[in-house]
Scaffold this active site. Structure first.
Site, short mmCIF file in Angstrom:
data_model
loop_
_atom_site.label_atom_id
_atom_site.label_comp_id
_atom_site.label_asym_id
_atom_site.label_seq_id
_atom_site.Cartn_x
_atom_site.Cartn_y
_atom_site.Cartn_z
N ASP A 264 -85.46 -36.33 22.77
CA ASP A 264 -86.08 -37.62 22.47
C ASP A 264 -87.03 -38.07 23.58
O ASP A 264 -87.05 -37.50 24.66
CB ASP A 264 -85.00 -38.70 22.22
CG ASP A 264 -83.84 -38.62 23.21
OD1 ASP A 264 -84.01 -38.01 24.27
OD2 ASP A 264 -82.77 -39.17 22.91
N ASN B 97 -72.07 -46.50 22.08
CA ASN B 97 -71.89 -46.88 20.68
C ASN B 97 -71.78 -45.66 19.76
O ASN B 97 -71.87 -45.78 18.54
CB ASN B 97 -73.05 -47.78 20.22
CG ASN B 97 -74.40 -47.09 20.32
OD1 ASN B 97 -74.48 -45.90 20.65
ND2 ASN B 97 -75.47 -47.81 20.05
N GLU C 13 -78.95 -44.01 16.38
CA GLU C 13 -78.05 -45.14 16.57
C GLU C 13 -77.08 -45.25 15.40
O GLU C 13 -77.32 -44.64 14.34
CB GLU C 13 -78.90 -46.42 16.67
CG GLU C 13 -79.88 -46.45 17.85
CD GLU C 13 -79.21 -46.69 19.20
OE1 GLU C 13 -78.01 -46.33 19.37
OE2 GLU C 13 -79.87 -47.21 20.10
C1 F6R Z 1 -80.90 -38.90 26.04
C2 F6R Z 1 -80.07 -39.11 24.88
C3 F6R Z 1 -79.06 -40.20 24.81
C4 F6R Z 1 -78.06 -40.15 25.96
C5 F6R Z 1 -77.01 -41.24 25.82
C6 F6R Z 1 -76.08 -41.28 27.02
O1 F6R Z 1 -81.78 -37.83 25.83
O2 F6R Z 1 -80.23 -38.40 23.97
O3 F6R Z 1 -78.35 -40.09 23.60
O4 F6R Z 1 -77.46 -38.89 25.98
O5 F6R Z 1 -77.62 -42.48 25.67
O6 F6R Z 1 -76.82 -41.68 28.13
P1 F6R Z 1 -76.20 -41.62 29.59
O7 F6R Z 1 -75.99 -40.18 29.88
O8 F6R Z 1 -77.25 -42.22 30.48
O9 F6R Z 1 -74.94 -42.38 29.55
#
Ligand code: F6R
Length: 260
Positions: A67, A147, A154
């Site tokens: 992403d 979440n 999401e």
């Molecule tokens: C980032 C991604 C997100 C993160 C998730 C956890 O490329 O795909 O889904 O993996 O938001 O983020 P952290 O590791 O910062 O807790």
């Protein structure tokens, strides 16, 4: 689905790097899916160590990132292009033309119709086709949102979704504001691989650490398979490995867990 709990973040990251290294040694032109965020930083450090001390060779490896925020230029220090360069690519022998991070500069967008904006739709189709051109993703690294999101899918995202633009939830904006000067600066939109795109990877490697992930990990592993917890789709994957530290696994029932 295999859940392996580790003593701490360091042990979890080391195990993740060993898994990726073994796949690269078996297939030097591995198609490797990558994630950003705080979770994989230790994994990338360990991969860099394996490259420098054991000659782990990335010259033929192809990468696809999950992403990117919309509207942040690649040189911005919170862009995922920048993150990948700083945390991994600059320290390994990857060929820049083998690297794919979603493009996110589309100029002015009409927020009411961005899902059908031809520039974005075309880009998303190109990204999906590019993955196919390389034969599909061999192993996809994932983090998990508090979440239950994976990539920027999401809660409520279709489990069959493909690469597309998504609006970030308030929770994700708040969670990610720790990287920005203020919450106002956090982008509200992102390009993300879909859950369906992710599920087509031949192997999934999800990492989770810290108390803040315990509920999401429990929902993903033991909860119903539901769009309200996109990570629960991993239960349907033939080869999904979840690596955690003790804190992220704290709410799991014993029967779901093995120890690394
Ligand atoms: C980032 C991604 C997100 C993160 C998730 C956890 O490329 O795909 O889904 O993996 O938001 O983020 P952290 O590791 O910062 O807790």
């Amino acid at each position: 689905m295999l859940v392996v709990v580790h003593e701490d973040y360091g042990a979890m990251s080391k195990k993740g790097a060993e898994i990726i290294a073994s796949r690269i040694r078996r297939k030097p032109n591995l198609v490797l899916g990558l994630a950003t965020g705080s979770t994989p930083v230790g994994l990338y450090k360990e991969i860099i160590r394996l490259h420098k001390s054991e000659g782990l060779d990335f010259s033929k490896v192809i990468t696809f990132n999950l992403d990117e925020y919309i509207g942040i230029p690649p040189e911005h220090d919170q862009s995922y292009h920048y993150f990948m360069r700083e945390n991994l690519f600059k320290d390994i022998n990857i060929n820049p033309s083998n690297v794919h991070v979603p493009h996110a500069m589309f100029g002015d967008l009409n927020i009411s119709s961005f899902e059908t904006d031809p520039k974005i739709v075309q880009f998303c189709e190109w990204y999906e086709n590019e993955i196919k051109k390389y034969g599909g993703i061999d192993i996809q690294v994932l983090g998990i949102g508090g979440n239950g999101h994976i990539a920027f899918n999401e809660p409520g995202s279709s489990l069959g979704s493909r690469t597309r633009i998504k609006t970030l939830t308030e929770k994700t904006v708040k969670d990610n504001s720790r990287f920005f000067k203020s919450v106002k600066e956090v982008p509200r939109y992102a390009i993300t691989m879909g859950v369906g795109t992710i599920m087509e990877a031949r192997e999934l490697l999800l990492l989770a650490n810290g108390d803040g992930k315990a509920d999401a990990v429990k929902a993903a592993v033991e909860g119903p398979i539901t769009a309200m917890c996109p990570a629960s789709a991993l239960q349907l994957h033939q080869k999904a490995i979840i690596l955690t530290d003790k804190k992220a696994a704290a709410k799991l029932s014993a029967e779901f867990v093995t120890y690394g």
